[in-house]
Write a protein that holds these residues in place. Structure first.
Motif, short mmCIF file in Angstrom:
data_model
loop_
_atom_site.label_atom_id
_atom_site.label_comp_id
_atom_site.label_asym_id
_atom_site.label_seq_id
_atom_site.Cartn_x
_atom_site.Cartn_y
_atom_site.Cartn_z
N MET A 169 0.85 -1.19 0.00
CA MET A 169 0.00 0.00 0.00
C MET A 169 0.88 1.24 0.00
SD MET A 169 -2.78 1.10 2.81
CE MET A 169 -3.50 2.72 2.79
N ALA A 170 0.73 2.07 -1.02
CA ALA A 170 1.44 3.34 -1.06
C ALA A 170 0.67 4.33 -0.18
CB ALA A 170 1.52 3.86 -2.49
N ILE A 171 1.37 4.92 0.77
CA ILE A 171 0.72 5.85 1.69
C ILE A 171 1.44 7.18 1.67
CG2 ILE A 171 -0.16 4.06 3.23
CD1 ILE A 171 2.18 4.77 5.13
N GLY A 172 0.76 8.20 2.10
CA GLY A 172 1.37 9.52 2.19
C GLY A 172 2.35 9.59 3.34
N ALA A 209 -2.83 7.09 8.97
CA ALA A 209 -2.16 6.36 10.04
C ALA A 209 -2.95 5.11 10.41
CB ALA A 209 -1.97 7.26 11.26
N ALA A 210 -4.26 5.20 10.39
CA ALA A 210 -5.10 4.03 10.67
C ALA A 210 -4.88 2.96 9.59
CB ALA A 210 -6.57 4.42 10.74
N ALA A 211 -4.81 3.37 8.35
CA ALA A 211 -4.58 2.42 7.26
C ALA A 211 -3.18 1.80 7.39
CB ALA A 211 -4.73 3.12 5.92
N ARG A 212 -2.21 2.61 7.72
CA ARG A 212 -0.84 2.11 7.92
C ARG A 212 -0.80 1.08 9.04
NH1 ARG A 212 3.34 3.69 11.40
NH2 ARG A 212 5.41 3.28 10.58
N ASN A 213 -1.47 1.38 10.13
CA ASN A 213 -1.53 0.45 11.25
C ASN A 213 -2.21 -0.86 10.83
OD1 ASN A 213 -1.25 -0.33 14.02
ND2 ASN A 213 -3.44 0.06 14.25
N ARG A 214 -3.26 -0.76 10.05
CA ARG A 214 -3.98 -1.95 9.58
C ARG A 214 -3.09 -2.82 8.70
NH1 ARG A 214 -6.11 -6.28 9.94
NH2 ARG A 214 -7.58 -6.98 8.39
N VAL A 215 -2.29 -2.20 7.83
CA VAL A 215 -1.39 -2.98 6.97
C VAL A 215 -0.37 -3.73 7.81
CG1 VAL A 215 0.39 -2.85 5.18
CG2 VAL A 215 -1.66 -1.48 4.96
N HIS A 216 0.21 -3.06 8.78
CA HIS A 216 1.22 -3.72 9.61
C HIS A 216 0.60 -4.85 10.44
CE1 HIS A 216 4.60 -1.25 8.50
NE2 HIS A 216 3.82 -0.18 8.61
N THR A 217 -0.61 -4.65 10.92
CA THR A 217 -1.31 -5.70 11.65
C THR A 217 -1.64 -6.85 10.70
OG1 THR A 217 -2.28 -4.06 13.11
CG2 THR A 217 -3.36 -6.19 13.05
N LEU A 218 -2.09 -6.52 9.51
CA LEU A 218 -2.43 -7.53 8.52
C LEU A 218 -1.20 -8.38 8.18
CD1 LEU A 218 -4.63 -8.60 6.61
CD2 LEU A 218 -3.86 -6.91 4.94
N TYR A 230 3.11 -11.24 2.20
CA TYR A 230 3.64 -10.05 2.83
C TYR A 230 2.67 -8.90 2.62
CZ TYR A 230 6.44 -5.87 3.53
OH TYR A 230 6.88 -4.65 3.95
N ALA A 231 2.42 -8.13 3.65
CA ALA A 231 1.64 -6.90 3.54
C ALA A 231 2.50 -5.79 4.12
CB ALA A 231 0.33 -7.01 4.31
N GLY A 232 2.69 -4.73 3.35
CA GLY A 232 3.54 -3.64 3.80
C GLY A 232 3.14 -2.32 3.18
N THR A 233 3.87 -1.29 3.56
CA THR A 233 3.60 0.05 3.07
C THR A 233 4.82 0.63 2.38
OG1 THR A 233 4.28 1.11 5.14
CG2 THR A 233 1.95 0.53 4.92
N SER A 234 4.57 1.59 1.53
CA SER A 234 5.63 2.31 0.85
C SER A 234 5.30 3.79 0.96
CB SER A 234 5.71 1.90 -0.62
OG SER A 234 6.66 2.68 -1.29
N PRO A 235 5.83 4.45 2.01
CA PRO A 235 5.50 5.87 2.17
C PRO A 235 6.14 6.75 1.10
CG PRO A 235 7.04 5.19 3.86
CD PRO A 235 6.69 3.96 3.06
N SER A 236 5.39 7.73 0.65
CA SER A 236 5.95 8.67 -0.33
C SER A 236 6.81 9.70 0.41
CB SER A 236 4.82 9.37 -1.08
OG SER A 236 4.01 10.09 -0.18
N ALA A 237 7.68 10.33 -0.32
CA ALA A 237 8.56 11.34 0.26
C ALA A 237 7.76 12.61 0.57
CB ALA A 237 9.68 11.66 -0.70
N PRO A 238 8.23 13.39 1.53
CA PRO A 238 7.51 14.63 1.88
C PRO A 238 7.57 15.65 0.77
CG PRO A 238 9.56 14.49 3.13
CD PRO A 238 9.42 13.22 2.33
#
Length: 91
Positions: free
Chosen positions: A43-46, A64-73, A83-91
């Motif tokens: 999941m690409a997140i801000g 942040a709720a979505a990010r937490n859900r991915v890590h829990t998942l 594998y379930a993970g996130t890819s945060p975009s740069a500021p």
């Protein structure tokens, strides 16, 4: 006194795009991945989801709720080879 930008209406407006869509996509694709024992859900997140930014308390809380859900998942599907993970975009 500082003005708080986030309120229930603001959070509610961001829920469909930033959280509910993710939950529904995961619900559709994960059963096949877990059945075959292989796959990745990314999941690409801000950036503010991981590093809060002042003035963005509405979307940031939902991201942040979505990010937490991915890590829990990830903890829930890892034993199935997924594998379930996130890819945060740069500021």
């Amino acid at each position: 006194m500082a003005v708080v930008a986030g309120n229930a209406a603001t959070l509610h407006a961001f829920l469909p795009l930033l959280l509910i869509a993710f939950v529904e996509v995961a619900r559709v694709v994960l059963p096949e991945m877990t059945e075959r024992g292989d796959g990745a859900f990314l999941m690409a997140i801000g950036y503010p989801a991981a590093r809060p930014v002042a003035g963005r308390s509405g979307p940031t809380a939902v991201m942040a709720a979505a990010r937490n859900r991915v890590h829990t998942l990830n903890g829930e599907v890892a034993d199935a080879g997924v594998y379930a993970g996130t890819s945060p975009s740069a500021p």
